[in-house]
Design a protein around this motif. Structure first.
Motif, PDB file in Angstrom:
ATOM      1  N   ASN A 135      -0.595  -4.451   3.293  1.00 16.23           N
ATOM      2  CA  ASN A 135      -0.621  -3.308   4.129  1.00 16.23           C
ATOM      3  C   ASN A 135       0.894  -3.151   4.742  1.00 16.23           C
ATOM      4  O   ASN A 135       1.131  -3.949   5.607  1.00 16.23           O
ATOM      5  CB  ASN A 135      -1.836  -3.130   5.130  1.00 16.23           C
ATOM      6  CG  ASN A 135      -1.989  -1.664   5.651  1.00 16.23           C
ATOM      7  OD1 ASN A 135      -0.768  -0.905   5.428  1.00 16.23           O
ATOM      8  ND2 ASN A 135      -3.161  -1.550   5.931  1.00 16.23           N
ATOM      9  N   GLY A 193       1.496   1.219  -5.504  1.00 13.67           N
ATOM     10  CA  GLY A 193       0.188   1.082  -4.732  1.00 13.67           C
ATOM     11  C   GLY A 193      -0.235   2.312  -4.237  1.00 13.67           C
ATOM     12  O   GLY A 193      -1.682   2.428  -4.540  1.00 13.67           O
ATOM     13  N   LYS A 194       0.282   3.423  -4.109  1.00 16.10           N
ATOM     14  CA  LYS A 194      -0.539   4.621  -3.658  1.00 16.10           C
ATOM     15  C   LYS A 194      -1.287   5.090  -4.945  1.00 16.10           C
ATOM     16  O   LYS A 194      -2.355   5.367  -4.828  1.00 16.10           O
ATOM     17  CB  LYS A 194       0.386   5.664  -3.109  1.00 16.10           C
ATOM     18  CG  LYS A 194       1.091   5.221  -2.038  1.00 16.10           C
ATOM     19  CD  LYS A 194       2.114   6.447  -1.334  1.00 16.10           C
ATOM     20  CE  LYS A 194       2.535   6.327  -0.098  1.00 16.10           C
ATOM     21  NZ  LYS A 194       3.549   7.345   0.393  1.00 16.10           N
ATOM     22  N   PRO A 230      -9.880   2.722  -5.749  1.00 15.60           N
ATOM     23  CA  PRO A 230      -9.818   2.173  -4.210  1.00 15.60           C
ATOM     24  C   PRO A 230     -10.205   0.674  -3.830  1.00 15.60           C
ATOM     25  O   PRO A 230      -9.651   0.226  -2.633  1.00 15.60           O
ATOM     26  CB  PRO A 230     -10.902   3.348  -3.730  1.00 15.60           C
ATOM     27  CG  PRO A 230     -10.854   4.399  -4.631  1.00 15.60           C
ATOM     28  CD  PRO A 230     -10.650   3.947  -6.048  1.00 15.60           C
ATOM     29  N   MET A 240      -4.287  -5.818  -1.919  1.00 17.71           N
ATOM     30  CA  MET A 240      -2.836  -5.325  -1.571  1.00 17.71           C
ATOM     31  C   MET A 240      -2.492  -5.686  -0.181  1.00 17.71           C
ATOM     32  O   MET A 240      -3.245  -6.188   0.536  1.00 17.71           O
ATOM     33  CB  MET A 240      -2.911  -3.830  -1.585  1.00 17.71           C
ATOM     34  CG  MET A 240      -2.989  -3.172  -2.992  1.00 17.71           C
ATOM     35  SD  MET A 240      -2.839  -1.220  -2.892  1.00 17.71           S
ATOM     36  CE  MET A 240      -2.481  -1.088  -4.550  1.00 17.71           C
ATOM     37  N   THR A 280       0.689  -1.222   0.013  1.00 16.11           N
ATOM     38  CA  THR A 280      -0.029  -0.077  -0.078  1.00 16.11           C
ATOM     39  C   THR A 280       0.818   1.245  -0.061  1.00 16.11           C
ATOM     40  O   THR A 280       0.474   2.128  -0.680  1.00 16.11           O
ATOM     41  CB  THR A 280      -0.963   0.164   1.097  1.00 16.11           C
ATOM     42  OG1 THR A 280      -0.073  -0.097   2.154  1.00 16.11           O
ATOM     43  CG2 THR A 280      -1.852  -0.775   1.110  1.00 16.11           C
ATOM     44  N   LEU A 293      -4.326   2.902  -5.601  1.00 10.15           N
ATOM     45  CA  LEU A 293      -5.217   3.070  -4.553  1.00 10.15           C
ATOM     46  C   LEU A 293      -6.288   4.354  -4.979  1.00 10.15           C
ATOM     47  O   LEU A 293      -7.520   4.245  -4.766  1.00 10.15           O
ATOM     48  CB  LEU A 293      -4.938   3.010  -3.082  1.00 10.15           C
ATOM     49  CG  LEU A 293      -4.442   1.718  -2.641  1.00 10.15           C
ATOM     50  CD1 LEU A 293      -3.803   1.914  -1.256  1.00 10.15           C
ATOM     51  CD2 LEU A 293      -5.776   0.875  -2.180  1.00 10.15           C
ATOM     52  N   HIS A 328      -7.680  -2.033  -2.813  1.00 11.32           N
ATOM     53  CA  HIS A 328      -7.131  -2.538  -1.298  1.00 11.32           C
ATOM     54  C   HIS A 328      -7.293  -4.010  -1.152  1.00 11.32           C
ATOM     55  O   HIS A 328      -6.544  -4.108  -0.195  1.00 11.32           O
ATOM     56  CB  HIS A 328      -7.576  -1.183  -0.360  1.00 11.32           C
ATOM     57  CG  HIS A 328      -8.857  -1.704   0.089  1.00 11.32           C
ATOM     58  ND1 HIS A 328     -10.002  -1.392  -0.581  1.00 11.32           N
ATOM     59  CD2 HIS A 328      -9.484  -2.346   1.090  1.00 11.32           C
ATOM     60  CE1 HIS A 328     -11.202  -1.955  -0.010  1.00 11.32           C
ATOM     61  NE2 HIS A 328     -10.768  -2.555   1.110  1.00 11.32           N
TER      62      HIS A 328
END
Length: 348
Positions: free
Chosen positions: A228, A212-213, A220, A226, A207, A216, A223
């Motif tokens: 964390n 990843g950012k 969205p 993904m 994440t 997202l 997630h």
């Protein structure tokens, strides 16, 4: 509509690819998914339609359909999801995610080349084509020792440092970019006739990685797939998340996944609280893994016949086998040690 590149964080150079290049390539895949009637294909693609490939035998038919095929005489692999009448393929789904990974890391060591893709005639379903990196390096199971291929075993005996370097370069290409493989087993890796190690399926993005950012923010819903790695305070190990058994090797009973006999998972994949903070997933997680899976560096070490080579492999495993992620070297540093050994070694 905001696109992936528009949400890029500050560019940070790392290895041969900078974050701006990664995000530009990711945007090309996102744009391709987003324009069903007017697609702009990435410039590197040589496959744009089904007729560009000759399909062969089906080799997998579970979550995905996977075929062998050929493209102008060269062997390829063709992947697509199993068809669901009420559901199409779309930006943000699993095929999008794997294509993002392949295109963003194009040309890096051990990354299977993405030759291209096409949508079905009804613009609902995607198939994509990748290079064939050869057969799996082996098979791991819950209750039996790893069974490695004859080619992998032979290379471990004849060229142990070359094989170790190929493994470290493959892992480093994607782990250093914020990806983690939680479906961790030998069947996920293949080796071609030149000794190149490739990963068969795409790993999961972290994440907090640049890709990843961006993903997202664009989609969205991703997630749920993904992993964390956000900083988290803790007082005990159970405050920290643990990964599934394939990666954590906690010995959890009654689960559908498994970890092979003799394997040890990295402390951060098992859920570890240290000094009031959870240990976080990172490239260093897989650095620990390559030193603690019996079919990776330990396998090569045990088959190496040269004393100095065995000693070097043992040193690499000791360096990687540290509890704190920050005390472990990166994959690039491990590769550098092999390269420096090769330059010092006298030639006969």
């Amino acid at each position: 509509m905001r696109l992936l590149l528009c949400m890029a964080p500050a560019v940070i150079m790392a290895g041969r690819l900078d974050d701006k290049t990664l995000l530009r390539r990711a945007k090309a895949i996102d744009d391709w998914f987003a324009a069903p009637t007017n697609r702009t294909t990435p410039v590197a693609w040589t496959v744009r339609r089904k007729s560009d490939v000759q399909l062969g035998e089906m080799i997998w038919n579970k979550t995905k359909k996977v075929y062998r095929g050929s493209m102008r005489g060269a062997p390829v692999i063709v992947k697509g999801k199993r068809r669901h009448a009420a559901q199409g393929d779309y930006g943000g789904d699993v095929l999008w995610e794997e294509m993002i990974y392949l295109e963003a890391l194009r040309g890096e060591p051990g990354i299977v080349p993405l030759h291209g893709a096409w949508f079905s005639d009804d613009a609902r379903h995607v198939s994509f084509v990748v290079g064939d990196c050869g057969p799996p390096i082996g098979k791991t199971s819950r209750d039996k020792p790893p069974f490695m291929s004859r080619a992998f075993d032979k290379r471990a005996r004849k060229r142990p440092l070359e094989l170790a370097k190929a493994i470290l370069e493959c892992f480093g290409a994607w782990a250093s970019r914020g990806y983690i493989l939680d479906d961790f087993k030998a069947q996920q890796f293949a080796m071609d006739s030149d000794g190149t190690i490739c990963m068969v399926d795409g790993p999961k993005p972290l994440t907090e990685s640049p890709l990843g950012k961006a993903a997202l923010r664009r989609w969205p819903s991703v997630h749920i797939r993904m992993l964390n790695n956000t900083a988290r305070a803790c007082r005990k190990d159970t405050d920290c998340p643990a990964l599934k058994e394939n990666l954590s090797c906690r010995g959890e009973p009654g689960v559908d996944y498994w970890c092979e006999t003799g394997a040890v998972g990295a402390p951060e994949s098992r859920g570890t609280c240290l000094d009031g903070a959870c240990l976080l997933l990172s490239e260093k997680t897989h650095v620990f893994d390559v030193a603690n899976r019996p079919w990776l560096l330990p396998f090569i070490h045990d088959r190496a016949t040269s004393g100095p080579e065995r000693e070097l492999l043992g040193e690499l495993m000791r360096l990687a086998n540290q509890r704190r992620p920050e005390d472990r070297p990166s994959f690039a540093e491990l590769v550098d040690r092999i390269d420096r050994f090769a330059t010092r070694r006298p030639r006969h």
